[in-house]
Design a protein around this motif. Structure first.
Motif, PDB file in Angstrom:
ATOM      1  N   ASN A  99       4.435  -5.625  -5.987  1.00 35.10           N
ATOM      2  CA  ASN A  99       3.416  -5.284  -6.986  1.00 35.10           C
ATOM      3  C   ASN A  99       2.152  -4.705  -6.354  1.00 35.10           C
ATOM      4  OD1 ASN A  99       2.840  -5.039  -9.684  1.00 35.10           O
ATOM      5  ND2 ASN A  99       1.744  -6.984  -9.777  1.00 35.10           N
ATOM      6  N   LYS A 100       2.271  -4.200  -5.145  1.00 29.98           N
ATOM      7  CA  LYS A 100       1.119  -3.659  -4.439  1.00 29.98           C
ATOM      8  C   LYS A 100       0.854  -2.208  -4.797  1.00 29.98           C
ATOM      9  CE  LYS A 100       0.307  -5.199  -0.343  1.00 29.98           C
ATOM     10  NZ  LYS A 100       0.399  -5.484   1.067  1.00 29.98           N
ATOM     11  N   PHE A 101       1.896  -1.473  -5.079  1.00 27.23           N
ATOM     12  CA  PHE A 101       1.760  -0.045  -5.342  1.00 27.23           C
ATOM     13  C   PHE A 101       2.287   0.313  -6.729  1.00 27.23           C
ATOM     14  CE2 PHE A 101       2.197  -0.414  -0.706  1.00 27.23           C
ATOM     15  CZ  PHE A 101       0.982   0.127  -0.331  1.00 27.23           C
ATOM     16  N   ASN A 102       1.862  -0.443  -7.738  1.00 28.09           N
ATOM     17  CA  ASN A 102       2.343  -0.115  -9.074  1.00 28.09           C
ATOM     18  C   ASN A 102       1.527   1.036  -9.655  1.00 28.09           C
ATOM     19  OD1 ASN A 102       0.163  -1.029 -10.831  1.00 28.09           O
ATOM     20  ND2 ASN A 102       0.760  -3.120 -10.258  1.00 28.09           N
ATOM     21  N   PHE A 103       2.111   1.733 -10.618  1.00 30.51           N
ATOM     22  CA  PHE A 103       1.514   2.951 -11.152  1.00 30.51           C
ATOM     23  C   PHE A 103       0.176   2.711 -11.848  1.00 30.51           C
ATOM     24  CE2 PHE A 103       5.980   4.731 -11.111  1.00 30.51           C
ATOM     25  CZ  PHE A 103       5.737   5.527 -10.002  1.00 30.51           C
ATOM     26  N   LYS A 104       0.027   1.575 -12.498  1.00 32.01           N
ATOM     27  CA  LYS A 104      -1.241   1.293 -13.169  1.00 32.01           C
ATOM     28  C   LYS A 104      -2.362   1.182 -12.139  1.00 32.01           C
ATOM     29  CE  LYS A 104      -3.575  -1.658 -16.402  1.00 32.01           C
ATOM     30  NZ  LYS A 104      -3.807  -2.976 -16.847  1.00 32.01           N
ATOM     31  N   GLN A 105      -2.107   0.459 -11.053  1.00 29.80           N
ATOM     32  CA  GLN A 105      -3.114   0.329 -10.002  1.00 29.80           C
ATOM     33  C   GLN A 105      -3.422   1.680  -9.368  1.00 29.80           C
ATOM     34  OE1 GLN A 105      -1.015  -2.692  -7.741  1.00 29.80           O
ATOM     35  NE2 GLN A 105      -2.800  -4.030  -7.918  1.00 29.80           N
ATOM     36  N   LEU A 106      -2.393   2.493  -9.168  1.00 31.93           N
ATOM     37  CA  LEU A 106      -2.615   3.805  -8.573  1.00 31.93           C
ATOM     38  C   LEU A 106      -3.433   4.704  -9.487  1.00 31.93           C
ATOM     39  CD1 LEU A 106       0.863   4.412  -6.995  1.00 31.93           C
ATOM     40  CD2 LEU A 106      -1.280   4.019  -5.802  1.00 31.93           C
ATOM     41  N   ASN A 107      -3.189   4.625 -10.776  1.00 31.09           N
ATOM     42  CA  ASN A 107      -3.963   5.411 -11.724  1.00 31.09           C
ATOM     43  C   ASN A 107      -5.421   4.965 -11.707  1.00 31.09           C
ATOM     44  OD1 ASN A 107      -4.012   7.530 -13.656  1.00 31.09           O
ATOM     45  ND2 ASN A 107      -4.249   5.982 -15.246  1.00 31.09           N
ATOM     46  N   GLU A 108      -5.657   3.669 -11.661  1.00 30.68           N
ATOM     47  CA  GLU A 108      -7.026   3.148 -11.596  1.00 30.68           C
ATOM     48  C   GLU A 108      -7.698   3.515 -10.282  1.00 30.68           C
ATOM     49  OE1 GLU A 108      -6.565  -1.036 -12.363  1.00 30.68           O
ATOM     50  OE2 GLU A 108      -6.062  -0.696 -14.476  1.00 30.68           O
ATOM     51  N   LEU A 109      -6.924   3.592  -9.223  1.00 32.56           N
ATOM     52  CA  LEU A 109      -7.451   3.940  -7.902  1.00 32.56           C
ATOM     53  C   LEU A 109      -8.084   5.331  -7.900  1.00 32.56           C
ATOM     54  CD1 LEU A 109      -7.655   2.934  -4.964  1.00 32.56           C
ATOM     55  CD2 LEU A 109      -5.447   4.009  -4.553  1.00 32.56           C
ATOM     56  N   LEU A 110      -7.592   6.211  -8.730  1.00 30.83           N
ATOM     57  CA  LEU A 110      -8.152   7.557  -8.837  1.00 30.83           C
ATOM     58  C   LEU A 110      -9.650   7.499  -9.146  1.00 30.83           C
ATOM     59  CD1 LEU A 110      -7.960  10.630  -9.039  1.00 30.83           C
ATOM     60  CD2 LEU A 110      -7.079  10.355 -11.355  1.00 30.83           C
ATOM     61  N   PHE A 111     -10.075   6.488  -9.870  1.00 27.47           N
ATOM     62  CA  PHE A 111     -11.476   6.350 -10.242  1.00 27.47           C
ATOM     63  C   PHE A 111     -12.226   5.374  -9.338  1.00 27.47           C
ATOM     64  CE2 PHE A 111      -8.908   7.428 -13.939  1.00 27.47           C
ATOM     65  CZ  PHE A 111      -9.470   8.650 -14.242  1.00 27.47           C
ATOM     66  N   GLY A 112     -11.560   4.927  -8.268  1.00 24.43           N
ATOM     67  CA  GLY A 112     -12.184   4.022  -7.315  1.00 24.43           C
ATOM     68  C   GLY A 112     -12.970   4.776  -6.257  1.00 24.43           C
ATOM     69  N   THR A 113     -13.336   4.055  -5.234  1.00 26.31           N
ATOM     70  CA  THR A 113     -14.124   4.646  -4.152  1.00 26.31           C
ATOM     71  C   THR A 113     -13.207   5.286  -3.114  1.00 26.31           C
ATOM     72  OG1 THR A 113     -14.094   2.649  -2.797  1.00 26.31           O
ATOM     73  CG2 THR A 113     -15.893   2.854  -4.425  1.00 26.31           C
ATOM     74  N   TYR A 121      -4.097   4.415   1.392  1.00 27.81           N
ATOM     75  CA  TYR A 121      -3.475   5.510   2.141  1.00 27.81           C
ATOM     76  C   TYR A 121      -2.997   5.021   3.510  1.00 27.81           C
ATOM     77  CZ  TYR A 121      -3.043   9.852   4.761  1.00 27.81           C
ATOM     78  OH  TYR A 121      -2.577  10.860   5.560  1.00 27.81           O
ATOM     79  N   ASN A 122      -3.843   4.306   4.223  1.00 24.82           N
ATOM     80  CA  ASN A 122      -3.464   3.799   5.548  1.00 24.82           C
ATOM     81  C   ASN A 122      -2.318   2.790   5.453  1.00 24.82           C
ATOM     82  OD1 ASN A 122      -5.307   5.369   6.961  1.00 24.82           O
ATOM     83  ND2 ASN A 122      -6.919   3.838   6.808  1.00 24.82           N
ATOM     84  N   GLU A 123      -2.345   1.997   4.410  1.00 22.18           N
ATOM     85  CA  GLU A 123      -1.294   1.000   4.207  1.00 22.18           C
ATOM     86  C   GLU A 123       0.056   1.670   3.912  1.00 22.18           C
ATOM     87  OE1 GLU A 123      -0.872  -3.075   1.608  1.00 22.18           O
ATOM     88  OE2 GLU A 123      -2.854  -2.152   1.850  1.00 22.18           O
ATOM     89  N   ILE A 124       0.031   2.652   3.032  1.00 28.01           N
ATOM     90  CA  ILE A 124       1.285   3.327   2.666  1.00 28.01           C
ATOM     91  C   ILE A 124       1.804   4.166   3.813  1.00 28.01           C
ATOM     92  CG2 ILE A 124       0.408   5.460   1.635  1.00 28.01           C
ATOM     93  CD1 ILE A 124       3.162   3.322   0.149  1.00 28.01           C
ATOM     94  N   LYS A 125       0.912   4.686   4.621  1.00 21.34           N
ATOM     95  CA  LYS A 125       1.315   5.491   5.767  1.00 21.34           C
ATOM     96  C   LYS A 125       2.137   4.653   6.753  1.00 21.34           C
ATOM     97  CE  LYS A 125      -0.462   9.355   8.226  1.00 21.34           C
ATOM     98  NZ  LYS A 125      -1.531  10.173   8.634  1.00 21.34           N
ATOM     99  N   GLN A 126       1.818   3.382   6.846  1.00 19.19           N
ATOM    100  CA  GLN A 126       2.578   2.480   7.710  1.00 19.19           C
ATOM    101  C   GLN A 126       4.034   2.360   7.235  1.00 19.19           C
ATOM    102  OE1 GLN A 126       1.588   1.227  10.665  1.00 19.19           O
ATOM    103  NE2 GLN A 126      -0.158   2.551  10.230  1.00 19.19           N
TER     104      GLN A 126
END
Length: 130
Positions: A99-113, A121-126
């Protein structure tokens, strides 16, 4: 929400559409701008051809020069993050299980810092490197 929705939402949020519209099932919707269309096309073409995320990052730099457009750093990282996630999902890596990379969180991330996006990005790159 699927990956194409996330990509479309991202491109529609950060880029202005074309001025022309088309009647789409009774609603007037704008045509995508050249930049929106090219970024979407490159994303999907590279994904279809199973281009590794680090190669996609190199390819997209050439595309941005070709269309004479430079994304803000925050948005460029988000775009690359989406590609990493879509590439991994396409290649049967289940990122949603924890549940770390769910679409709702990713959509909200667009409006994050930018810092939040860099962290993801660094986490997924791993995952991509393994």
């Amino acid at each position: 929400m699927n990956s194409q929705h996330l990509l479309d939402n991202f491109l529609e949020t950060i880029l202005d559409p074309d001025k022309e519209t088309i009647n789409y099932y009774g609603a007037e919707v704008p045509f995508p701008s050249l930049v929106q269309a090219e970024l979407s096309y490159q994303f999907n073409l590279n994904l279809k051809n199973n281009v590794l995320p680090n190669e996609f990052e190199k390819n997209i730099e050439k595309v941005k020069v070709g269309i004479k457009y430079d994304l803000e750093k925050k948005y460029e990282l988000y775009y690359l993050l989406l590609y990493h996630i879509c590439y991994l999902r396409k290649n049967t890596v289940d990122l949603m299980q924890d549940n770390k990379f769910n679409f709702k969180q990713l959509n909200e991330l667009l409006f994050g810092t930018e810092e939040d996006i860099v962290k993801y990005y660094n986490e997924i790159k791993q995952y991509s490197l393994n």
